[in-house]
Design a protein around this motif. Structure first.
Motif, PDB file in Angstrom:
ATOM      1  N   ASP A 139       0.853  -1.189   0.000  1.00  0.00           N
ATOM      2  CA  ASP A 139       0.000   0.000   0.000  1.00  0.00           C
ATOM      3  C   ASP A 139       0.891   1.242   0.000  1.00  0.00           C
ATOM      4  O   ASP A 139       1.551   1.543   0.997  1.00  0.00           O
ATOM      5  N   HIS A 140       0.907   1.949  -1.121  1.00  0.00           N
ATOM      6  CA  HIS A 140       1.826   3.087  -1.246  1.00  0.00           C
ATOM      7  C   HIS A 140       1.330   4.343  -0.561  1.00  0.00           C
ATOM      8  O   HIS A 140       2.098   5.261  -0.309  1.00  0.00           O
ATOM      9  N   SER A 141       0.030   4.412  -0.258  1.00  0.00           N
ATOM     10  CA  SER A 141      -0.440   5.612   0.462  1.00  0.00           C
ATOM     11  C   SER A 141      -1.401   5.210   1.571  1.00  0.00           C
ATOM     12  O   SER A 141      -2.596   5.469   1.509  1.00  0.00           O
ATOM     13  N   PRO A 142      -0.870   4.541   2.577  1.00  0.00           N
ATOM     14  CA  PRO A 142      -1.742   4.052   3.653  1.00  0.00           C
ATOM     15  C   PRO A 142      -2.272   5.196   4.511  1.00  0.00           C
ATOM     16  O   PRO A 142      -1.633   6.248   4.614  1.00  0.00           O
ATOM     17  N   LYS A 143      -3.416   4.960   5.112  1.00  0.00           N
ATOM     18  CA  LYS A 143      -4.036   5.959   5.979  1.00  0.00           C
ATOM     19  C   LYS A 143      -3.125   6.255   7.179  1.00  0.00           C
ATOM     20  O   LYS A 143      -3.008   7.389   7.623  1.00  0.00           O
ATOM     21  N   PHE A 144      -2.510   5.209   7.691  1.00  0.00           N
ATOM     22  CA  PHE A 144      -1.546   5.325   8.791  1.00  0.00           C
ATOM     23  C   PHE A 144      -0.178   5.313   8.092  1.00  0.00           C
ATOM     24  O   PHE A 144       0.293   4.258   7.646  1.00  0.00           O
ATOM     25  N   PRO A 188      14.357 -11.672   7.958  1.00  0.00           N
ATOM     26  CA  PRO A 188      13.971 -10.317   7.546  1.00  0.00           C
ATOM     27  C   PRO A 188      12.474 -10.190   7.237  1.00  0.00           C
ATOM     28  O   PRO A 188      11.891  -9.122   7.414  1.00  0.00           O
ATOM     29  N   GLU A 189      11.854 -11.309   6.820  1.00  0.00           N
ATOM     30  CA  GLU A 189      10.408 -11.256   6.507  1.00  0.00           C
ATOM     31  C   GLU A 189       9.626 -10.742   7.705  1.00  0.00           C
ATOM     32  O   GLU A 189       8.691  -9.953   7.561  1.00  0.00           O
ATOM     33  N   ALA A 190      10.010 -11.235   8.876  1.00  0.00           N
ATOM     34  CA  ALA A 190       9.262 -10.887  10.081  1.00  0.00           C
ATOM     35  C   ALA A 190       9.311  -9.377  10.320  1.00  0.00           C
ATOM     36  O   ALA A 190       8.283  -8.729  10.550  1.00  0.00           O
ATOM     37  N   LEU A 191      10.506  -8.809  10.237  1.00  0.00           N
ATOM     38  CA  LEU A 191      10.644  -7.380  10.513  1.00  0.00           C
ATOM     39  C   LEU A 191       9.973  -6.546   9.420  1.00  0.00           C
ATOM     40  O   LEU A 191       9.376  -5.506   9.694  1.00  0.00           O
ATOM     41  N   LEU A 192      10.064  -7.024   8.182  1.00  0.00           N
ATOM     42  CA  LEU A 192       9.406  -6.296   7.093  1.00  0.00           C
ATOM     43  C   LEU A 192       7.892  -6.258   7.287  1.00  0.00           C
ATOM     44  O   LEU A 192       7.249  -5.235   7.057  1.00  0.00           O
ATOM     45  N   ARG A 193       7.328  -7.375   7.759  1.00  0.00           N
ATOM     46  CA  ARG A 193       5.870  -7.404   7.973  1.00  0.00           C
ATOM     47  C   ARG A 193       5.453  -6.397   9.039  1.00  0.00           C
ATOM     48  O   ARG A 193       4.342  -5.893   9.034  1.00  0.00           O
ATOM     49  N   GLU A 194       6.358  -6.126   9.997  1.00  0.00           N
ATOM     50  CA  GLU A 194       6.011  -5.181  11.052  1.00  0.00           C
ATOM     51  C   GLU A 194       5.881  -3.756  10.522  1.00  0.00           C
ATOM     52  O   GLU A 194       5.201  -2.938  11.113  1.00  0.00           O
ATOM     53  N   ILE A 195       6.560  -3.491   9.413  1.00  0.00           N
ATOM     54  CA  ILE A 195       6.750  -2.095   9.021  1.00  0.00           C
ATOM     55  C   ILE A 195       6.176  -1.733   7.643  1.00  0.00           C
ATOM     56  O   ILE A 195       5.865  -0.594   7.370  1.00  0.00           O
ATOM     57  N   LEU A 196       6.032  -2.744   6.747  1.00  0.00           N
ATOM     58  CA  LEU A 196       5.602  -2.442   5.373  1.00  0.00           C
ATOM     59  C   LEU A 196       4.079  -2.432   5.247  1.00  0.00           C
ATOM     60  O   LEU A 196       3.421  -3.422   5.552  1.00  0.00           O
ATOM     61  N   PRO A 197       3.505  -1.327   4.781  1.00  0.00           N
ATOM     62  CA  PRO A 197       2.045  -1.256   4.647  1.00  0.00           C
ATOM     63  C   PRO A 197       1.509  -2.229   3.602  1.00  0.00           C
ATOM     64  O   PRO A 197       2.004  -2.277   2.486  1.00  0.00           O
ATOM     65  N   CYS A 239       4.265   0.929  13.504  1.00  0.00           N
ATOM     66  CA  CYS A 239       4.066  -0.508  13.398  1.00  0.00           C
ATOM     67  C   CYS A 239       2.708  -0.727  12.759  1.00  0.00           C
ATOM     68  O   CYS A 239       1.724  -0.100  13.148  1.00  0.00           O
ATOM     69  N   ARG A 240       2.659  -1.631  11.802  1.00  0.00           N
ATOM     70  CA  ARG A 240       1.415  -1.791  11.034  1.00  0.00           C
ATOM     71  C   ARG A 240       0.278  -2.342  11.877  1.00  0.00           C
ATOM     72  O   ARG A 240      -0.894  -2.187  11.531  1.00  0.00           O
TER      73      ARG A 240
END
Ligand SMILES: *Cc1c(COP(=O)(O)O)cnc(C)c1O
Ligand code: SF4
Length: 324
Positions: free
Chosen positions: A36-41, A59-68, A115-116
């Motif tokens: 999501d390139h323009s998330p509400k949060f 790295p997947e785990a940390l990416l999931r925490e941060i990537l919308p 954090c997502r």
């Protein structure tokens, strides 16, 4: 180095920084079209956290925490804007009191990350210009409060002057014997956490001091978090950690065991493992209660009792966290 070079607010710049070595991992976490390139949060990630991703074993785990992810846009029944009843519990603009004789301060709206799965991702945060005065005024009329919890946003994101003013305002009230800080900065912005060291070192002379960090995955801990925790411990702080149980991030006994043991090597004891608060846009991170209980049972067999966190959920209106 200024702040602008220390955080990414653009997903494209962040992905570019991670480089081609991470491309396959990113594609695995968020396949083409699911980002999501323009998330509400809005997206926010520190360079430090990006560096943690680069050297992570998972790295997947940390990416999931941060990537919308576009899944955040889904409306799911039961997922709401104020899942933990913060708004009805607000006593002054920045004071939330749900539990007897203990109060939580929304010290600032600013966080070191977004954090997502954040339970306050839809919370109508406002930065309060005179948080120290408001808290001081509120405590004047609440002499039964013995523990003040600085939360947020992240209290360590306050400027050093504002942070000192807030602590001084609390210290004026002799009834407050325990000061607690809830922060994610030891793993998100250790550089910013270190800026407060002069004051943090002094505080145990005035209060019982407890720092509750928020670490979800062992790969978030490195020598920089170790430095922050080490300094605090040496100064007399009690160090605890809370994590959120998150699908695809830390929902395995191996990961939870590793997290507890690594926290312990850095001087931190596991405190809570939270079942996800049902904020709008986080449903894809949910782990069922049944699986959560099975995970705790499994790590109980693998770890000494003091390294097993309490599995809890926050239920709006209850007078404490609720064991799951
Ligand atoms: C979670 C929370 C606390 C702290 O609860 P503990 O069980 O003591 O960690 C205090 N106040 C509020 C409003 C909270 O949400
Ligand atoms: S550090 Fe906590 S409050 Fe800040 S974005 Fe993450 S979960 Fe939300």
């Amino acid at each position: 180095m200024d702040d602008a070079t220390k955080v990414f607010t653009q997903i494209s710049a962040f992905l570019e920084y991670l480089g081609p070595e991470c491309a396959a991992t990113i594609a695995n976490v968020t396949p083409q079209g699911e980002l999501d390139h323009s998330p509400k949060f809005p997206f926010l990630c520190s360079r430090h956290y990006a560096d943690l991703i680069r050297k992570a074993t998972e790295p997947e785990a940390l990416l999931r925490e941060i990537l919308p992810h576009i899944a955040e846009r889904e409306n799911v029944a039961g997922f709401v804007d104020d899942p933990v009843g913060d708004l009805p519990a607000g006593k002054a603009d920045c004071v939330i009191q749900k539990y007897d004789r203990r109060a939580l301060i929304v010290s600032t709206a600013t966080c070191g990350a977004r954090c997502r799965f954040c339970f306050r991702k839809n919370y109508p945060f406002q930065n309060i210009p005179d948080v120290a005065r408001q808290v001081g005024d509120w405590l004047d009329t609440h002499s039964d409060i013995w523990e003040v919890i600085l939360s947020g946003g992240d209290p360590l994101m306050l400027g050093p002057g504002e942070f000192r003013d807030l602590v001084e305002a609390i210290a004026m009230h002799g009834s407050v014997t325990t000061l607690r800080i809830h922060t994610r900065l030891p793993v998100m912005r250790p550089d910013v956490a270190m800026q407060h060291f002069e004051l943090l070192r002094e505080l145990p002379a005035r209060f019982e001091c407890v720092l509750v960090s928020h670490v979800d995955h062992p790969d978030e801990l490195d020598e920089e978090s170790q430095m922050v925790f080490g300094q605090l411990k040496y100064s007399g702080w009690t160090l605890l950690n809370q994590s959120v149980l998150l699908k695809g991030i830390n929902d395995s006994a191996e990961t939870l065991e590793k997290l507890s043991r690594k926290l312990f090597t850095q001087g931190v004891l596991p405190y809570y493992l939270h079942q996800l608060d049902h904020a709008n846009g986080v449903a894809h991170f949910e782990v069922s209660d049944e699986n959560a209980r099975a995970l705790i049972e499994e790590i109980r067999k693998r770890l000494p009792g003091y390294l097993v966190p309490k599995l809890v959920r926050e239920i709006a209106g209850e007078k404490s966290k609720t064991p799951v």
